[in-house]
Design an enzyme around this catalytic site. Structure first.
Site, PDB file in Angstrom:
ATOM      1  CD  GLU A 100      -2.253  -1.712   2.292  1.00 54.44           C
ATOM      2  OE1 GLU A 100      -2.419  -1.238   3.291  1.00 54.44           O
ATOM      3  OE2 GLU A 100      -3.254  -2.856   2.152  1.00 54.44           O
ATOM      4  CD  GLU A 170       2.151  -8.223   3.417  1.00 60.33           C
ATOM      5  OE1 GLU A 170       1.339  -8.844   4.062  1.00 60.33           O
ATOM      6  OE2 GLU A 170       2.229  -7.088   2.963  1.00 60.33           O
ATOM      7  CB  SER A 216      -6.462 -13.193   2.451  1.00 63.94           C
ATOM      8  OG  SER A 216      -7.047 -12.226   1.961  1.00 63.94           O
ATOM      9  N   GLY A 237      -3.096  -8.792   8.279  1.00 65.59           N
ATOM     10  CA  GLY A 237      -3.602  -7.443   8.188  1.00 65.59           C
ATOM     11  C   GLY A 237      -5.147  -7.471   8.781  1.00 65.59           C
ATOM     12  N   GLY A 238      -6.272  -7.573   8.131  1.00 66.63           N
ATOM     13  CA  GLY A 238      -7.514  -7.727   8.431  1.00 66.63           C
ATOM     14  C   GLY A 238      -7.703  -8.492   9.771  1.00 66.63           C
TER      15      GLY A 238
HETATM   16  C1  PEP Z   1      -1.297  -6.800   4.966  1.00 66.06           C
HETATM   17  O1  PEP Z   1      -1.882  -5.821   4.754  1.00 66.06           O
HETATM   18  O2  PEP Z   1      -0.047  -7.049   5.231  1.00 66.06           O
HETATM   19  C2  PEP Z   1      -2.239  -7.940   4.930  1.00 66.06           C
HETATM   20  C3  PEP Z   1      -1.657  -9.139   4.506  1.00 66.06           C
HETATM   21  O3  PEP Z   1      -3.475  -7.664   4.671  1.00 66.06           O
HETATM   22  P1  PEP Z   1      -4.610  -8.830   4.892  1.00 66.06           P
HETATM   23  O4  PEP Z   1      -4.408  -9.886   5.776  1.00 66.06           O
HETATM   24  O5  PEP Z   1      -5.977  -8.225   5.279  1.00 66.06           O
HETATM   25  O6  PEP Z   1      -4.638  -9.328   3.581  1.00 66.06           O
END
Ligand code: PEP
Length: 256
Positions: A100, A170, A216, A237-238
């Protein structure tokens, strides 16, 4: 073989006020405050670092991380935060080059290189994020992308620098989308990353470096992903915004 302790980090992104952060951390301290089978790191937004730091500083095994930092020591960089400012709050880890940041704030591999250097100089442990986009994966260019991110992001580094770095693989197509790389896909990418580290920085660096998977990660998929030999943890993340979910990820991932 050098054992690698698993490292599971929660990236809260732009979520949680100080008051909300306190509630989440109090729940986590109750559930996993003394957990020692993995390193656990929380990365709240800058405004909640002090509040979280105060809670963690007492008796817990949970460590504090930041989501970003500026590479300069101080100066006219409106809106930015330095390594020294983080250190004062007992921050030990810092996420660098999250997709991001790359996508919305135009950070490139050269930025990642400068920030990682500054973090290491301040004795912060950088969690350096790399990963390919969906078009890059579909065009079968993911290996080139990861290799370039590693070579340019770690330009000028040696085995000594690598010893304090954590890599987070990622795949951008799996972040916040609900789509997870399959354990086999993730393991293939982690093996490739370890090979590049070995070619460039030597076999010891490759054996020692911890490579987290992010994208995720949920309680349901954490165990299978983290049971792969080259997956040394997760950047979540989430699912790290909820104490039950994050606790379940940690406990599932670390159970035999
Ligand atoms: C992250 O932002 O590093 C991430 C892996 O987000 P999510 O787990 O929500 O996919």
């Amino acid at each position: 073989m050098i054992p690698r302790k698993k490292i599971i980090a929660g990236n809260w992104k732009m979520n949680k006020t100080q008051a909300e952060a306190r509630v989440l951390v109090e729940d986590l301290l109750r559930d996993i405050g003394r957990f020692d089978d993995a390193e656990i790191v929380l990365c709240p937004p800058f405004t909640a670092l002090a509040a979280v730091s105060e809670l963690l500083n007492t008796v817990s095994n949970i460590r504090l991380g930041a989501q970003n930092m500026h590479e300069a020591a101080s100066g006219a960089y409106t809106g930015e935060i330095s390594a020294a400012m983080l250190k004062e709050l007992y921050v030990r880890y810092v996420i660098i080059g999250h997709s991001e940041r790359r996508q919305y704030f135009h950070e490139d591999n050269a930025t990642v290189n400068r920030k990682t250097k500054a973090a290491l100089a301040a004795e912060l442990r950088p969690i350096v994020c790399i990963g390919e986009t969906l078009p890059e994966r579909e065009a079968n260019k993911w290996k080139n992308v990861l290799q370039t991110q590693l070579i340019e992001g770690f330009a000028g580094f040696g085995e000594k620098e690598l010893a304090d770095i954590i890599i987070a693989y990622e795949p951008v197509w799996a972040i916040g989308t609900g789509k997870t790389a399959s354990p086999a896909q993730a393991e293939e990418a982690h093996q490739f990353i370890r090979k590049i580290v070995g070619d460039k920085f030597g076999a010891t660096a490759a054996e020692k470096i911890r490579i987290q998977y992010g994208g995720s990660v949920k309680p349901e998929n954490a165990k299978e992903l983290l049971s792969k030999p080259d997956i040394d943890g997760a950047l979540v993340g989430g699912a790290s915004l909820d104490s039950r979910g994050f606790t379940a990820i940690i406990k599932n991932a670390c159970s035999e």
